[in-house]
Design an enzyme around this catalytic site. Structure first.
Site, mmCIF file in Angstrom:
data_model
loop_
_atom_site.group_PDB
_atom_site.id
_atom_site.type_symbol
_atom_site.label_atom_id
_atom_site.label_comp_id
_atom_site.label_asym_id
_atom_site.label_seq_id
_atom_site.Cartn_x
_atom_site.Cartn_y
_atom_site.Cartn_z
ATOM 1 N N CYS A 1 0.845 -1.182 0.000
ATOM 2 C CA CYS A 1 0.000 0.000 0.000
ATOM 3 C C CYS A 1 0.889 1.243 0.000
ATOM 4 O O CYS A 1 1.846 1.333 0.759
ATOM 5 C CB CYS A 1 -0.900 0.005 1.222
ATOM 6 S SG CYS A 1 -0.055 -0.417 2.739
ATOM 7 N N ASN B 1 1.257 -9.195 -4.929
ATOM 8 C CA ASN B 1 0.105 -8.345 -4.674
ATOM 9 C C ASN B 1 -0.478 -7.924 -6.032
ATOM 10 O O ASN B 1 0.013 -8.360 -7.068
ATOM 11 C CB ASN B 1 0.541 -7.127 -3.856
ATOM 12 C CG ASN B 1 -0.548 -6.696 -2.887
ATOM 13 O OD1 ASN B 1 -1.705 -6.566 -3.279
ATOM 14 N ND2 ASN B 1 -0.182 -6.465 -1.642
ATOM 15 N N GLY C 1 -1.740 -15.030 -7.517
ATOM 16 C CA GLY C 1 -1.988 -14.230 -8.716
ATOM 17 C C GLY C 1 -2.611 -15.051 -9.826
ATOM 18 O O GLY C 1 -1.922 -15.764 -10.546
#
Lengths: 273, 307
Positions: free
Chosen positions: B132, B193, B245
């Site tokens: 993030c 991510n 993923g």
């Protein structure tokens, strides 16, 4: 070239699809119906996500299905205020329909409270002469009286007694269920009302289908925001059976805020209003 | 339905998993009962939503959409804060379900506080979500090896359970980041991510669709990126990797494990194949292993690399 490749069986895309607002009808002092220029394959009790560009996106039950697609909206917060500023020919985005919807059965009793009647109206039109009980604050607040009257035996309760009995729809239901045997009860309304209906149907051993509400994000069952115990309202619901409701210790008690925190219903509703 | 015959058991950093499928962070992790339901649908382990010290409301809707080749999301890391999440952790752990706590923070101390409280509540593994963007440091954690090393060292010093770092694919050289993380003492790596961020514009209204305008990509579209990243990481480090993923089925799981993963994270596949996708993938994985003469997950790990 077709870029719309579906990688698996099942879904392709879930993006807001641009649709024109075809007609807007004032249902009463704080409720409007938005007819959309699109045709959806849907069943009563399903909902759509309604997107206003740059404003946001929220779920709404379909109030008309089939040849017409419409949602009926009560003025409540910031988003619905923006909705009420929309005009015919404005373009919005919709995705869905989502959720399971009601399963129509014979010998039915429909119990609605306030704007909870909205998803129940297309169901009533589909059922074979159901008994319908609607409750609202005042006579003006009763929605779709004609559509309900057309196909059912209609009982009305208002908080102020301005139409029907003075009291709640559950007051009528309590007496009616003593006298008459139903095979199924459908309900949508404030959660405490639905909890009371659930207690009644359990007592009389009648199958219930209740349409629940929680704050939603994805609408298709992956984010987990609208969870009640282990149930996803958007995907497993919004209509739940008696058997499922029995497993929901949070039903009538707790809901989650936008940040996921579990709070009592009073705090949840004060945030939502 | 086929029956699971091959031995799918795997050990991840000391935690026994009945199969290598793990619920990835951000999916259905809001409540304990939701995580328990995912476990009941076949997951080998589950990961919480990203949890911070203070509660976060996240972004406005639309936050999650499906664009036809995967999902795009900008949920904005909404969570009730660690204090309000402790009960959820305890409830999951009462069922003895392997649980990974995904943590977020603006500074090292934030991660440490959340990790320590999580450890005390009984989680098995701490996952540091460093992808993030944050406002405190000049660069986000995920792209700054030095900053990331300091975070890993500090959290490792603070807890005694395994610490893994979830890496972003959106870096120039993921090998450099992986090496820094291993050198700093991380017990494992999860990768990847979301990719991007990406953007989708509704052309009829000429407006970006996501309320946050952009969002991270997941699902089938990103699988080759994830496979490449895990392959590169496996080449570079010796610590175990959770491959995440676009894993949709048993064969994709085999591919990811062959790239170097010891277990796989599953998220977007729930959208395509339902909540019981964990059960389905385990069955497909078992069937493939039976048909191809593999008897344990260990035999598959890193099989695509030249020995």
């Amino acid at each position: 070239m077709n870029h719309n490749i579906d990688h698996t069986a099942g879904h392709g895309t879930d993006m807001p699809k641009a649709v024109k607002i075809k007609k807007i009808v004032d249902e009463n002092y704080n409720t409007k119906t938005f007819f959309l220029d699109t045709k959806l394959e849907a069943v009563p009790g399903q909902f759509i996500m309604f997107w206003i560009p740059r404003i946001g996106e929220k779920p709404f039950s379909l109030s008309y299905i089939g040849n017409n697609t419409a949602i009926t909206v009560q003025l409540k917060g910031k988003f619905t205020k923006k909705m009420f500023e929309l005009s015919v020919d404005d373009i919005v985005g919709i995705r869905g329909p989502y959720g399971n919807g009601f399963t129509p059965q014979k010998n039915a009793c429909v119990i609605a409270g306030g704007c909870g009647v909205i998803p129940l109206v297309p169901l009533v039109e589909m059922l074979d002469k159901p008994v319908v009980i609607v409750g609202a604050k005042t006579a003006d607040a009763i929605l779709f009286k004609e559509r309900l009257n057309g196909n059912s035996k209609l009982y009305v309760a208002t908080d102020d007694g301005s139409l029907g009995i003075k009291g709640f729809s559950t007051d009528i239901a309590r007496e009616l269920l003593k006298r008459k045997k139903f095979d199924v009860v459908y309900t949508c309304g404030p959660e405490m009302m639905m909890k009371a209906v659930f207690n009644l149907t359990e007592q009389h051993n009648i199958a219930l289908q209740a349409s629940l509400e929680r704050f939603m994000k994805c609408g298709f069952g992956v984010c987990g925001q609208c969870i009640i115990n282990g149930f996803r309202v958007c995907k497993d619901g919004p209509v739940f059976s008696s058997e499922q409701l029995r497993q929901m210790t949070e039903f009538g008690k707790f809901a989650r805020l936008k940040n996921g925190k579990k709070v009592n219903l009073k705090e949840y509703y004060s945030w939502r209003s | 339905m086929s029956v699971i015959t091959a031995n799918l058991k795997t050990t991840l950093l000391g935690t026994e998993l009945r199969n290598p499928t793990i619920l990835a962070a951000g999916f259905l992790g809001v409540s304990a009962e939701s995580l328990i339901r995912v476990y009941e649908n076949g997951a080998g382990a589950v990961t919480t939503k990203s949890i911070s010290i203070e509660s976060r409301n996240g972004h406005a809707n639309p936050t999650v959409l499906s664009f036809g080749h995967g999902l795009i999301n900008a949920v904005g890391l909404s969570n009730p804060g660690i204090d309000n999440y402790i009960e959820e952790i305890k409830t999951v752990k009462e069922k003895k379900i392997p649980l990974i706590l995904n943590t977020i923070g603006d500074r090292n101390e934030d991660f440490i506080t959340v990790a320590k409280l999580g450890e005390a509540a009984g989680v098995d593994i701490i996952e540091l979500n460093v992808s993030c963007p944050n406002v405190i440091h000049k660069k986000p954690y995920y792209s700054d090896p030095e900053l990331l090393s300091s975070l890993v060292r500090n959290v490792k010093d603070a807890v005694s359970i395994p610490v893994i770092v979830k890496l972003s694919p959106n870096v120039t050289d993921i090998k450099e980041i992986a090496k820094a993380v291993e050198d700093a003492g991380a017990d494992g790596i999860s990768a990847i991510n979301t990719v991007g961020p990406g953007m989708i514009i509704n052309i009829e209204t000429a407006k970006p669709v996501m309320a946050f305008k952009k969002g991270g990509l997941s699902g089938p579209a990103i699988k080759p990126v994830a496979i490449r990243c895990v392959y590169d990481i496996y080449e570079t480090v010796d610590i175990p990797v959770i491959g995440i993923g676009g894993i949709m089925n048993g064969k994709a799981t085999v591919e990811m494990i062959m790239a170097g993963a010891s277990a796989v994270g599953i998220g977007s596949a729930i959208y395509y194949r339902g909540l019981d996708v964990f059960k389905k993938i385990s069955e497909e994985l078992s069937e493939w292993m039976d048909n191809n003469g593999y008897t344990s997950i260990k035999q598959l790990v890193g099989a695509a690399h030249e020995s």
